[in-house]
Design a protein around this motif. Structure first.
Motif, PDB file in Angstrom:
ATOM      1  N   LYS A 198      27.177 -11.688   2.032  1.00 50.27           N
ATOM      2  CA  LYS A 198      28.470 -12.254   2.404  1.00 50.27           C
ATOM      3  C   LYS A 198      29.384 -12.465   1.209  1.00 50.27           C
ATOM      4  CE  LYS A 198      30.600 -16.012   5.041  1.00 50.27           C
ATOM      5  NZ  LYS A 198      31.349 -15.078   5.908  1.00 50.27           N
ATOM      6  N   TYR A 199      28.832 -12.958   0.094  1.00 49.30           N
ATOM      7  CA  TYR A 199      29.651 -13.309  -1.049  1.00 49.30           C
ATOM      8  C   TYR A 199      29.500 -12.354  -2.232  1.00 49.30           C
ATOM      9  CZ  TYR A 199      29.803 -17.648   1.598  1.00 49.30           C
ATOM     10  OH  TYR A 199      29.964 -18.567   2.594  1.00 49.30           O
ATOM     11  N   GLY A 200      28.556 -11.459  -2.147  1.00 46.79           N
ATOM     12  CA  GLY A 200      28.358 -10.517  -3.244  1.00 46.79           C
ATOM     13  C   GLY A 200      29.264  -9.312  -3.119  1.00 46.79           C
ATOM     14  N   ASN A 201      29.036  -8.327  -3.965  1.00 45.78           N
ATOM     15  CA  ASN A 201      29.869  -7.120  -3.932  1.00 45.78           C
ATOM     16  C   ASN A 201      29.270  -6.029  -3.046  1.00 45.78           C
ATOM     17  OD1 ASN A 201      27.680  -6.312  -5.423  1.00 45.78           O
ATOM     18  ND2 ASN A 201      28.780  -6.063  -7.347  1.00 45.78           N
ATOM     19  N   GLY A 202      28.275  -6.402  -2.268  1.00 47.74           N
ATOM     20  CA  GLY A 202      27.677  -5.437  -1.345  1.00 47.74           C
ATOM     21  C   GLY A 202      26.587  -4.591  -1.948  1.00 47.74           C
ATOM     22  N   LYS A 203      26.383  -4.690  -3.252  1.00 44.31           N
ATOM     23  CA  LYS A 203      25.360  -3.890  -3.915  1.00 44.31           C
ATOM     24  C   LYS A 203      24.182  -4.786  -4.290  1.00 44.31           C
ATOM     25  CE  LYS A 203      28.641  -0.569  -5.873  1.00 44.31           C
ATOM     26  NZ  LYS A 203      29.158   0.057  -7.118  1.00 44.31           N
ATOM     27  N   LYS A 204      23.014  -4.376  -3.907  1.00 40.92           N
ATOM     28  CA  LYS A 204      21.805  -5.147  -4.206  1.00 40.92           C
ATOM     29  C   LYS A 204      20.911  -4.337  -5.143  1.00 40.92           C
ATOM     30  CE  LYS A 204      19.680  -7.029  -0.808  1.00 40.92           C
ATOM     31  NZ  LYS A 204      19.022  -7.188   0.493  1.00 40.92           N
ATOM     32  N   LYS A 205      20.605  -4.902  -6.278  1.00 40.83           N
ATOM     33  CA  LYS A 205      19.706  -4.253  -7.218  1.00 40.83           C
ATOM     34  C   LYS A 205      18.419  -5.043  -7.326  1.00 40.83           C
ATOM     35  CE  LYS A 205      22.331  -1.313 -10.324  1.00 40.83           C
ATOM     36  NZ  LYS A 205      22.555  -0.949 -11.749  1.00 40.83           N
ATOM     37  N   PHE A 206      17.351  -4.323  -7.592  1.00 39.37           N
ATOM     38  CA  PHE A 206      16.052  -4.958  -7.732  1.00 39.37           C
ATOM     39  C   PHE A 206      15.473  -4.651  -9.113  1.00 39.37           C
ATOM     40  CE2 PHE A 206      16.700  -4.514  -3.222  1.00 39.37           C
ATOM     41  CZ  PHE A 206      16.142  -5.660  -2.675  1.00 39.37           C
ATOM     42  N   LEU A 207      14.457  -5.385  -9.469  1.00 42.33           N
ATOM     43  CA  LEU A 207      13.680  -5.077 -10.666  1.00 42.33           C
ATOM     44  C   LEU A 207      12.519  -4.185 -10.257  1.00 42.33           C
ATOM     45  CD1 LEU A 207      13.645  -8.642 -12.228  1.00 42.33           C
ATOM     46  CD2 LEU A 207      14.775  -6.650 -13.213  1.00 42.33           C
ATOM     47  N   LYS A 208      12.453  -3.014 -10.839  1.00 41.78           N
ATOM     48  CA  LYS A 208      11.398  -2.056 -10.507  1.00 41.78           C
ATOM     49  C   LYS A 208      10.186  -2.333 -11.396  1.00 41.78           C
ATOM     50  CE  LYS A 208      11.544   2.163 -11.939  1.00 41.78           C
ATOM     51  NZ  LYS A 208      11.932   3.575 -12.181  1.00 41.78           N
ATOM     52  N   VAL A 209       9.059  -2.605 -10.760  1.00 42.37           N
ATOM     53  CA  VAL A 209       7.829  -2.949 -11.485  1.00 42.37           C
ATOM     54  C   VAL A 209       6.782  -1.882 -11.224  1.00 42.37           C
ATOM     55  CG1 VAL A 209       6.061  -4.695 -11.851  1.00 42.37           C
ATOM     56  CG2 VAL A 209       8.361  -5.386 -11.163  1.00 42.37           C
ATOM     57  N   THR A 210       6.251  -1.289 -12.280  1.00 43.53           N
ATOM     58  CA  THR A 210       5.188  -0.290 -12.173  1.00 43.53           C
ATOM     59  C   THR A 210       3.964  -0.805 -12.915  1.00 43.53           C
ATOM     60  OG1 THR A 210       6.863   1.469 -12.190  1.00 43.53           O
ATOM     61  CG2 THR A 210       4.572   2.128 -12.519  1.00 43.53           C
ATOM     62  N   ILE A 211       2.851  -0.893 -12.215  1.00 44.90           N
ATOM     63  CA  ILE A 211       1.628  -1.413 -12.840  1.00 44.90           C
ATOM     64  C   ILE A 211       0.524  -0.371 -12.847  1.00 44.90           C
ATOM     65  CG2 ILE A 211       2.122  -3.797 -12.208  1.00 44.90           C
ATOM     66  CD1 ILE A 211       0.036  -3.503  -9.948  1.00 44.90           C
ATOM     67  N   SER A 212      -0.346  -0.483 -13.832  1.00 45.80           N
ATOM     68  CA  SER A 212      -1.569   0.309 -13.912  1.00 45.80           C
ATOM     69  C   SER A 212      -2.743  -0.651 -13.839  1.00 45.80           C
ATOM     70  CB  SER A 212      -1.635   1.095 -15.232  1.00 45.80           C
ATOM     71  OG  SER A 212      -0.528   1.953 -15.361  1.00 45.80           O
ATOM     72  N   ALA A 213      -3.747  -0.284 -13.052  1.00 48.66           N
ATOM     73  CA  ALA A 213      -4.912  -1.158 -12.907  1.00 48.66           C
ATOM     74  C   ALA A 213      -6.141  -0.325 -12.608  1.00 48.66           C
ATOM     75  CB  ALA A 213      -4.684  -2.173 -11.795  1.00 48.66           C
ATOM     76  N   ASP A 214      -7.300  -0.884 -12.899  1.00 47.23           N
ATOM     77  CA  ASP A 214      -8.563  -0.246 -12.548  1.00 47.23           C
ATOM     78  C   ASP A 214      -8.898  -0.676 -11.121  1.00 47.23           C
ATOM     79  OD1 ASP A 214     -11.270   0.467 -12.160  1.00 47.23           O
ATOM     80  OD2 ASP A 214     -11.670   0.339 -14.300  1.00 47.23           O
ATOM     81  N   PRO A 215      -8.855   0.240 -10.144  1.00 46.53           N
ATOM     82  CA  PRO A 215      -9.069  -0.146  -8.743  1.00 46.53           C
ATOM     83  C   PRO A 215     -10.486  -0.610  -8.436  1.00 46.53           C
ATOM     84  CG  PRO A 215      -8.979   2.229  -8.945  1.00 46.53           C
ATOM     85  CD  PRO A 215      -8.611   1.687 -10.286  1.00 46.53           C
ATOM     86  N   TYR A 216     -11.459  -0.219  -9.237  1.00 49.31           N
ATOM     87  CA  TYR A 216     -12.838  -0.634  -9.001  1.00 49.31           C
ATOM     88  C   TYR A 216     -13.089  -2.040  -9.533  1.00 49.31           C
ATOM     89  CZ  TYR A 216     -13.674   4.245  -7.801  1.00 49.31           C
ATOM     90  OH  TYR A 216     -13.614   5.483  -7.208  1.00 49.31           O
ATOM     91  N   LYS A 217     -12.474  -2.358 -10.658  1.00 49.50           N
ATOM     92  CA  LYS A 217     -12.642  -3.678 -11.256  1.00 49.50           C
ATOM     93  C   LYS A 217     -11.494  -4.624 -10.903  1.00 49.50           C
ATOM     94  CE  LYS A 217     -14.987  -1.517 -15.176  1.00 49.50           C
ATOM     95  NZ  LYS A 217     -14.934  -1.241 -16.635  1.00 49.50           N
ATOM     96  N   LYS A 218     -10.452  -4.097 -10.253  1.00 52.96           N
ATOM     97  CA  LYS A 218      -9.251  -4.866  -9.888  1.00 52.96           C
ATOM     98  C   LYS A 218      -8.656  -5.537 -11.124  1.00 52.96           C
ATOM     99  CE  LYS A 218     -11.200  -5.782  -5.316  1.00 52.96           C
ATOM    100  NZ  LYS A 218     -11.587  -6.811  -4.328  1.00 52.96           N
ATOM    101  N   LYS A 219      -8.611  -4.784 -12.209  1.00 54.58           N
ATOM    102  CA  LYS A 219      -8.161  -5.322 -13.496  1.00 54.58           C
ATOM    103  C   LYS A 219      -6.857  -4.668 -13.927  1.00 54.58           C
ATOM    104  CE  LYS A 219      -8.487  -7.429 -17.506  1.00 54.58           C
ATOM    105  NZ  LYS A 219      -7.043  -7.201 -17.828  1.00 54.58           N
ATOM    106  N   LEU A 220      -5.838  -5.487 -14.205  1.00 51.31           N
ATOM    107  CA  LEU A 220      -4.563  -4.976 -14.690  1.00 51.31           C
ATOM    108  C   LEU A 220      -4.720  -4.376 -16.078  1.00 51.31           C
ATOM    109  CD1 LEU A 220      -2.219  -7.799 -13.417  1.00 51.31           C
ATOM    110  CD2 LEU A 220      -1.809  -5.368 -13.049  1.00 51.31           C
ATOM    111  N   LEU A 221      -4.053  -3.241 -16.301  1.00 44.90           N
ATOM    112  CA  LEU A 221      -4.154  -2.547 -17.577  1.00 44.90           C
ATOM    113  C   LEU A 221      -2.823  -2.486 -18.318  1.00 44.90           C
ATOM    114  CD1 LEU A 221      -6.329   0.454 -16.306  1.00 44.90           C
ATOM    115  CD2 LEU A 221      -7.151  -1.553 -17.571  1.00 44.90           C
TER     116      LEU A 221
END
Length: 275
Positions: A105-128
């Motif tokens: 309603k009050y913004g300029n009509g444009k919505k931006k997001f922060l793009k987050v890309t992560i790497s992790a070990d799927p077997y250990k569920k550990k962020l890398l």
């Protein structure tokens, strides 16, 4: 930090030029964890209560908390050199802490997001590793993936398997995986075509042929494609549930650091629970 307050400060100020540190880094890291739920002004009240109980020598003021928390090292503590698997994916975080209604309603009509890309070990569920940028301004997910893989290899890790969704279906990434003999579980695009002989990626061509021969279900079972969920979507879901996807900072650098802190705190909490 209460028990080793003086000892840690002596080590931190040894050889330091300029004003000495008055608060140990372990204390600031603890405040950074609490900052996921309460503001810096409220954190000052917490430190005042600690001083009142005689646990610390002085309270930390708002400016000190804000500056020190925004400067903490958000690198993940990685496992010792060895064999790991890597899953990479991206998601978005909001650049504000307000509702969509006000922004529309009050913004300029444009919505931006922060793009987050992560790497992790799927077997250990550990962020890398993690990469955060403003939507449309940073590197693409495949570029981030290659950067993370090369960094992990440089650090001495032996990567035996890589998982990624359809956005990772690019020639350069397949060539990198082939160079280091890394098995892949990358979903092939539905409209994927075979490149002419002598052009494109040889490794990708083999993966396309395999995907077509087996079909999605058999291919997914053979490559354990579903395993990537525990390394990426599962972590994104946990971080957003615990800390929310909203941000409070105003400047872009602070916004990026705030998002990185969310994942850093999540990783610290997981390690603490396991210990």
């Amino acid at each position: 930090f209460v028990k080793f307050w003086d000892r840690e400060l002596v080590e931190m100020n040894d050889g330091k030029r300029g004003a000495p540190f008055q608060f140990p880094e372990s204390f600031i890291e603890w405040l950074a964890v609490l900052s996921q739920w309460i503001s810096n002004r409220e954190l000052q009240g917490v430190t005042r209560r600690f001083q009142m109980y005689g646990l610390i020598p002085k309270e930390a003021d708002y400016s000190t908390i804000s500056i020190r928390v925004n400067k903490i090292d958000t690198s993940f503590i990685l496992p010792k050199e060895g064999t790991i698997s890597v899953s990479i994916d991206g998601s978005g975080f909001k650049m504000t802490n307000r509702g969509d209604y006000k922004e529309t309603k009050y913004g300029n009509g444009k919505k931006k997001f922060l793009k987050v890309t992560i790497s992790a070990d799927p077997y250990k569920k550990k962020l890398l590793d993690i990469d955060v940028s403003v939507e449309g301004e940073g590197a693409s997910e495949p570029e981030v993936a290659m950067s993370h893989l090369e960094q992990l290899i440089k650090m001495g890790f032996n990567i035996n398997q890589f998982f990624g969704d359809g956005s990772m279906d690019v020639h350069d990434l397949f060539d990198l995986l082939d160079q280091y003999a890394i098995l892949s579980g990358i979903k092939i695009r539905k409209n994927a075509s075979l490149d002419p002989e002598g052009k494109g990626s040889w490794r990708r061509k083999q993966e396309v042929l395999k995907y077509r021969k087996l079909g999605y279900k058999k291919w997914a079972k053979e490559t354990e494609y579903g395993r990537r969920w525990t390394g990426t979507e599962g972590i994104f879901s946990a971080v957003k549930r615990i800390f929310s996807e909203n941000t409070r900072s105003k400047k872009v650098d602070s916004l990026i650091h705030e998002v990185k802190r969310k994942f850093w705190v999540y990783d610290k909490m997981c390690a603490y629970a396991e210990a």
